[in-house]
Design a protein around this motif. Structure first.
Motif, PDB file in Angstrom:
ATOM      1  N   ASP A   7      -7.787  -6.564   2.284  1.00  0.00           N
ATOM      2  CA  ASP A   7      -9.061  -7.022   1.726  1.00  0.00           C
ATOM      3  C   ASP A   7     -10.187  -6.103   2.206  1.00  0.00           C
ATOM      4  O   ASP A   7      -9.941  -5.032   2.776  1.00  0.00           O
ATOM      5  CB  ASP A   7      -9.323  -8.481   2.125  1.00  0.00           C
ATOM      6  N   GLU A   8     -11.404  -6.555   1.987  1.00  0.00           N
ATOM      7  CA  GLU A   8     -12.587  -5.761   2.300  1.00  0.00           C
ATOM      8  C   GLU A   8     -12.641  -5.331   3.761  1.00  0.00           C
ATOM      9  O   GLU A   8     -13.204  -4.281   4.105  1.00  0.00           O
ATOM     10  CB  GLU A   8     -13.840  -6.554   1.939  1.00  0.00           C
ATOM     11  N   ASN A   9     -12.053  -6.111   4.653  1.00  0.00           N
ATOM     12  CA  ASN A   9     -12.065  -5.799   6.078  1.00  0.00           C
ATOM     13  C   ASN A   9     -11.334  -4.502   6.404  1.00  0.00           C
ATOM     14  O   ASN A   9     -11.517  -3.931   7.483  1.00  0.00           O
ATOM     15  CB  ASN A   9     -11.439  -6.940   6.885  1.00  0.00           C
ATOM     16  N   ASN A  10     -10.520  -4.016   5.468  1.00  0.00           N
ATOM     17  CA  ASN A  10      -9.738  -2.811   5.711  1.00  0.00           C
ATOM     18  C   ASN A  10     -10.359  -1.556   5.104  1.00  0.00           C
ATOM     19  O   ASN A  10      -9.790  -0.472   5.203  1.00  0.00           O
ATOM     20  CB  ASN A  10      -8.318  -2.977   5.153  1.00  0.00           C
ATOM     21  N   ARG A  11     -11.531  -1.691   4.499  1.00  0.00           N
ATOM     22  CA  ARG A  11     -12.136  -0.557   3.808  1.00  0.00           C
ATOM     23  C   ARG A  11     -12.374   0.627   4.758  1.00  0.00           C
ATOM     24  O   ARG A  11     -11.998   1.760   4.461  1.00  0.00           O
ATOM     25  CB  ARG A  11     -13.463  -0.959   3.153  1.00  0.00           C
ATOM     26  N   ARG A  12     -13.003   0.374   5.897  1.00  0.00           N
ATOM     27  CA  ARG A  12     -13.344   1.474   6.799  1.00  0.00           C
ATOM     28  C   ARG A  12     -12.093   2.189   7.307  1.00  0.00           C
ATOM     29  O   ARG A  12     -12.051   3.428   7.316  1.00  0.00           O
ATOM     30  CB  ARG A  12     -14.173   0.964   7.983  1.00  0.00           C
ATOM     31  N   SER A  13     -11.083   1.431   7.748  1.00  0.00           N
ATOM     32  CA  SER A  13      -9.873   2.067   8.275  1.00  0.00           C
ATOM     33  C   SER A  13      -9.166   2.869   7.188  1.00  0.00           C
ATOM     34  O   SER A  13      -8.599   3.942   7.454  1.00  0.00           O
ATOM     35  CB  SER A  13      -8.925   1.024   8.862  1.00  0.00           C
ATOM     36  N   PHE A  14      -9.215   2.388   5.943  1.00  0.00           N
ATOM     37  CA  PHE A  14      -8.603   3.112   4.834  1.00  0.00           C
ATOM     38  C   PHE A  14      -9.352   4.422   4.562  1.00  0.00           C
ATOM     39  O   PHE A  14      -8.729   5.480   4.400  1.00  0.00           O
ATOM     40  CB  PHE A  14      -8.596   2.244   3.574  1.00  0.00           C
ATOM     41  N   ILE A  15     -10.685   4.364   4.529  1.00  0.00           N
ATOM     42  CA  ILE A  15     -11.483   5.558   4.279  1.00  0.00           C
ATOM     43  C   ILE A  15     -11.248   6.584   5.383  1.00  0.00           C
ATOM     44  O   ILE A  15     -11.083   7.784   5.116  1.00  0.00           O
ATOM     45  CB  ILE A  15     -12.983   5.209   4.179  1.00  0.00           C
ATOM     46  N   GLU A  16     -11.196   6.129   6.629  1.00  0.00           N
ATOM     47  CA  GLU A  16     -10.952   7.043   7.749  1.00  0.00           C
ATOM     48  C   GLU A  16      -9.573   7.682   7.642  1.00  0.00           C
ATOM     49  O   GLU A  16      -9.393   8.868   7.939  1.00  0.00           O
ATOM     50  CB  GLU A  16     -11.103   6.292   9.072  1.00  0.00           C
ATOM     51  N   PHE A  17      -8.591   6.888   7.205  1.00  0.00           N
ATOM     52  CA  PHE A  17      -7.232   7.410   7.035  1.00  0.00           C
ATOM     53  C   PHE A  17      -7.221   8.502   5.964  1.00  0.00           C
ATOM     54  O   PHE A  17      -6.611   9.563   6.150  1.00  0.00           O
ATOM     55  CB  PHE A  17      -6.289   6.268   6.641  1.00  0.00           C
ATOM     56  N   THR A  18      -7.902   8.255   4.848  1.00  0.00           N
ATOM     57  CA  THR A  18      -7.890   9.226   3.744  1.00  0.00           C
ATOM     58  C   THR A  18      -8.683  10.480   4.066  1.00  0.00           C
ATOM     59  O   THR A  18      -8.454  11.537   3.457  1.00  0.00           O
ATOM     60  CB  THR A  18      -8.438   8.592   2.460  1.00  0.00           C
ATOM     61  N   GLU A  19      -9.628  10.377   4.993  1.00  0.00           N
ATOM     62  CA  GLU A  19     -10.354  11.584   5.425  1.00  0.00           C
ATOM     63  C   GLU A  19      -9.435  12.510   6.208  1.00  0.00           C
ATOM     64  O   GLU A  19      -9.595  13.739   6.188  1.00  0.00           O
ATOM     65  CB  GLU A  19     -11.563  11.184   6.277  1.00  0.00           C
ATOM     66  N   GLN A  49       9.943  -0.204  -5.702  1.00  0.00           N
ATOM     67  CA  GLN A  49       9.114  -0.584  -6.844  1.00  0.00           C
ATOM     68  C   GLN A  49       7.628  -0.532  -6.494  1.00  0.00           C
ATOM     69  O   GLN A  49       7.215  -0.955  -5.427  1.00  0.00           O
ATOM     70  CB  GLN A  49       9.508  -1.984  -7.328  1.00  0.00           C
ATOM     71  N   ASN A  50       6.844  -0.005  -7.433  1.00  0.00           N
ATOM     72  CA  ASN A  50       5.377   0.102  -7.295  1.00  0.00           C
ATOM     73  C   ASN A  50       4.947   0.978  -6.120  1.00  0.00           C
ATOM     74  O   ASN A  50       3.848   0.825  -5.586  1.00  0.00           O
ATOM     75  CB  ASN A  50       4.747  -1.289  -7.176  1.00  0.00           C
ATOM     76  N   THR A  51       5.825   1.877  -5.703  1.00  0.00           N
ATOM     77  CA  THR A  51       5.501   2.842  -4.649  1.00  0.00           C
ATOM     78  C   THR A  51       4.991   4.121  -5.302  1.00  0.00           C
ATOM     79  O   THR A  51       5.629   4.662  -6.210  1.00  0.00           O
ATOM     80  CB  THR A  51       6.746   3.136  -3.797  1.00  0.00           C
ATOM     81  N   ASN A  52       3.839   4.609  -4.838  1.00  0.00           N
ATOM     82  CA  ASN A  52       3.230   5.782  -5.458  1.00  0.00           C
ATOM     83  C   ASN A  52       2.581   6.690  -4.421  1.00  0.00           C
ATOM     84  O   ASN A  52       2.151   6.235  -3.359  1.00  0.00           O
ATOM     85  CB  ASN A  52       2.155   5.357  -6.467  1.00  0.00           C
ATOM     86  N   ILE A  53       2.523   7.978  -4.760  1.00  0.00           N
ATOM     87  CA  ILE A  53       1.795   8.955  -3.944  1.00  0.00           C
ATOM     88  C   ILE A  53       0.413   9.148  -4.565  1.00  0.00           C
ATOM     89  O   ILE A  53       0.290   9.315  -5.785  1.00  0.00           O
ATOM     90  CB  ILE A  53       2.555  10.287  -3.868  1.00  0.00           C
ATOM     91  N   PHE A  54      -0.611   9.117  -3.727  1.00  0.00           N
ATOM     92  CA  PHE A  54      -1.983   9.299  -4.195  1.00  0.00           C
ATOM     93  C   PHE A  54      -2.605  10.519  -3.531  1.00  0.00           C
ATOM     94  O   PHE A  54      -2.203  10.907  -2.437  1.00  0.00           O
ATOM     95  CB  PHE A  54      -2.834   8.064  -3.896  1.00  0.00           C
ATOM     96  N   ASN A  55      -3.615  11.063  -4.200  1.00  0.00           N
ATOM     97  CA  ASN A  55      -4.319  12.236  -3.688  1.00  0.00           C
ATOM     98  C   ASN A  55      -5.817  12.008  -3.880  1.00  0.00           C
ATOM     99  O   ASN A  55      -6.297  11.882  -5.013  1.00  0.00           O
ATOM    100  CB  ASN A  55      -3.872  13.492  -4.454  1.00  0.00           C
ATOM    101  N   THR A  56      -6.557  11.921  -2.767  1.00  0.00           N
ATOM    102  CA  THR A  56      -7.992  11.629  -2.862  1.00  0.00           C
ATOM    103  C   THR A  56      -8.823  12.842  -3.284  1.00  0.00           C
ATOM    104  O   THR A  56     -10.049  12.748  -3.354  1.00  0.00           O
ATOM    105  CB  THR A  56      -8.524  11.073  -1.525  1.00  0.00           C
ATOM    106  N   ILE A  91      -0.205   1.886   3.787  1.00  0.00           N
ATOM    107  CA  ILE A  91      -0.549   3.262   3.420  1.00  0.00           C
ATOM    108  C   ILE A  91       0.004   4.166   4.515  1.00  0.00           C
ATOM    109  O   ILE A  91      -0.328   4.008   5.683  1.00  0.00           O
ATOM    110  CB  ILE A  91      -2.077   3.435   3.321  1.00  0.00           C
ATOM    111  N   GLU A  92       0.848   5.123   4.142  1.00  0.00           N
ATOM    112  CA  GLU A  92       1.528   5.938   5.141  1.00  0.00           C
ATOM    113  C   GLU A  92       1.281   7.429   4.934  1.00  0.00           C
ATOM    114  O   GLU A  92       1.204   7.914   3.799  1.00  0.00           O
ATOM    115  CB  GLU A  92       3.037   5.708   5.103  1.00  0.00           C
ATOM    116  N   GLU A  93       1.197   8.119   6.048  1.00  0.00           N
ATOM    117  CA  GLU A  93       1.212   9.579   6.039  1.00  0.00           C
ATOM    118  C   GLU A  93       2.513  10.038   5.385  1.00  0.00           C
ATOM    119  O   GLU A  93       3.579   9.450   5.616  1.00  0.00           O
ATOM    120  CB  GLU A  93       1.127  10.069   7.483  1.00  0.00           C
ATOM    121  N   LEU A  94       2.443  11.076   4.555  1.00  0.00           N
ATOM    122  CA  LEU A  94       3.638  11.545   3.858  1.00  0.00           C
ATOM    123  C   LEU A  94       4.660  12.137   4.824  1.00  0.00           C
ATOM    124  O   LEU A  94       4.303  12.794   5.807  1.00  0.00           O
ATOM    125  CB  LEU A  94       3.268  12.596   2.818  1.00  0.00           C
TER     126      LEU A  94
END
Length: 353
Positions: A138-150, A166-173, A194-197
């Motif tokens: 939820d919204e509480n995870n926004r900051r940790s997610f943004i930091e991870f993607t940086e 199923q429903n597993t995907n690779i994303f690229n910011t 969300i995992e490091e590749l």
């Protein structure tokens, strides 16, 4: 069967668990089973035999009978070739429901929940994953997610309680903003890990470079120590992100002692391949690298879970060695199909030991 209902059912003695499973599938899921059987007949039965109404009627009755007698689901009937087996041979096969019944009695249902929650499992086994991850709920995870993607512009997202890839995907910011992606994930109403590749080793990438080709190592805690039984490898198809058999991947039996692939490639639609159909790499005879190190790691992982009786571990080989991908109470279907060997007796021996 719904998870809450499963937990209630698995508290009953084994005899009543069997009765309740049969009742649920034959009464509640009757329509779904009929649809599934028809679809499987189209997949596994040659077209000319599909037109033989007498044969199809016999087949459907036999599928029904094998579920009632052996708790074999329709897809297991075809993949384990029940049609061509004697009654004794059928009874020796380890079906998924039978496996779960014994797991819940001897390995305990609450332990299954501990491994099925991917992020909780990651948090407990982090030293063996050897990579970073975060959770999106939820919204509480926004900051940790943004930091991870940086830190990691490319990463893999999996449903936290998902299975079969199923429903597993690779994303690229660099292609979609982290903020927009976060909103999309939240909107799905699913908990995500969300995992490091994982960068797999060149040797394992030979089969298929687009998927991380993993090795399943089931371990049992017994009075004789940690025992490994039923190892197999999976590889994806060209362009696929995952290697799961349920998502179109190919699986092969691996010798527990040597790490040598000892079967042809198999799929969940009944196809068999001597060579990977895309890369043309020969399956049988291939030796999985650093096998002794993998065996040692699998046993160390189980030692880190002293309250668990059975875990099916998935590992990947990187240029720096083996890493843990996840753990589960996985099926013994791939082992029996590829290895053409029944596992019921051995599984029960180990789970009860």
């Amino acid at each position: 069967m719904k998870n809450s209902l499963k937990e209630i059912v698995y508290q009953f003695p084994i005899f009543w668990q069997v009765v309740l499973h049969k009742t649920y599938h034959l009464l509640i899921l009757k329509g779904d089973i009929k649809f599934t059987v028809n679809r499987l007949i189209e997949t596994f039965v040659p077209e000319e035999k599909q037109r033989d109404t007498e044969y199809i009627d016999f087949l459907k009755k036999d599928i029904f009978r094998c579920f009632v007698k052996y708790l074999a689901k329709p897809y297991e009937y075809f993949l384990l070739e029940f049609e061509h087996k004697s009654e004794e041979e059928r009874n020796e096969m380890l079906t998924d429901i039978v496996k779960d019944i014994y797991c819940c009695k001897y390995a305990k249902i609450e332990k299954q929940r501990e491994v099925s929650d991917k992020f909780l499992f990651y948090d407990r086994m982090k030293p063996y994953f050897k990579r970073e991850a975060c959770v999106v709920i939820d919204e509480n995870n926004r900051r940790s997610f943004i930091e991870f993607t940086e830190k990691y512009h490319r990463f893999i997202a999996k449903p936290n309680g998902g299975s079969f890839g199923q429903n597993t995907n690779i994303f690229n910011t660099t292609e979609i903003s982290a903020e927009k992606l976060f909103e999309q994930l939240i909107a799905k109403g699913t908990k995500w890990i969300i995992e490091e590749l994982i960068i797999q080793s060149p040797e394992m990438a030979e089969f298929n470079p687009s998927s991380v080709n993993s090795v399943r190592v089931p371990t049992f805690r017994t009075k004789f120590g940690i025992v490994i039984e039923g190892t197999f490898m999976r590889t994806g198809r060209k362009g696929a992100v995952v290697d799961n058999a349920g998502s179109g991947g190919i699986f092969v039996k691996v010798d527990e002692n040597t790490g040598e692939i000892i079967s042809d490639g198999c799929t969940e639609t009944g196809k068999r391949y001597k060579l990977h159909p895309d890369s043309l790499v020969l399956f049988k005879g291939f030796h999985i690298p650093q096998w002794k190190e993998l065996v040692k790691l699998a046993k160390a992982c189980h030692e880190a879970l002293p309250d668990h009786k059975y875990v099916g571990w998935d590992f990947a080989l990187t240029p720096k060695g083996w890493v843990l991908m996840e753990g589960n109470w996985g099926q013994f279907l791939c082992q029996q199909v590829s290895g053409q060997r029944a596992y019921k007796k051995r599984f029960i021996e180990l789970i009860k030991s």
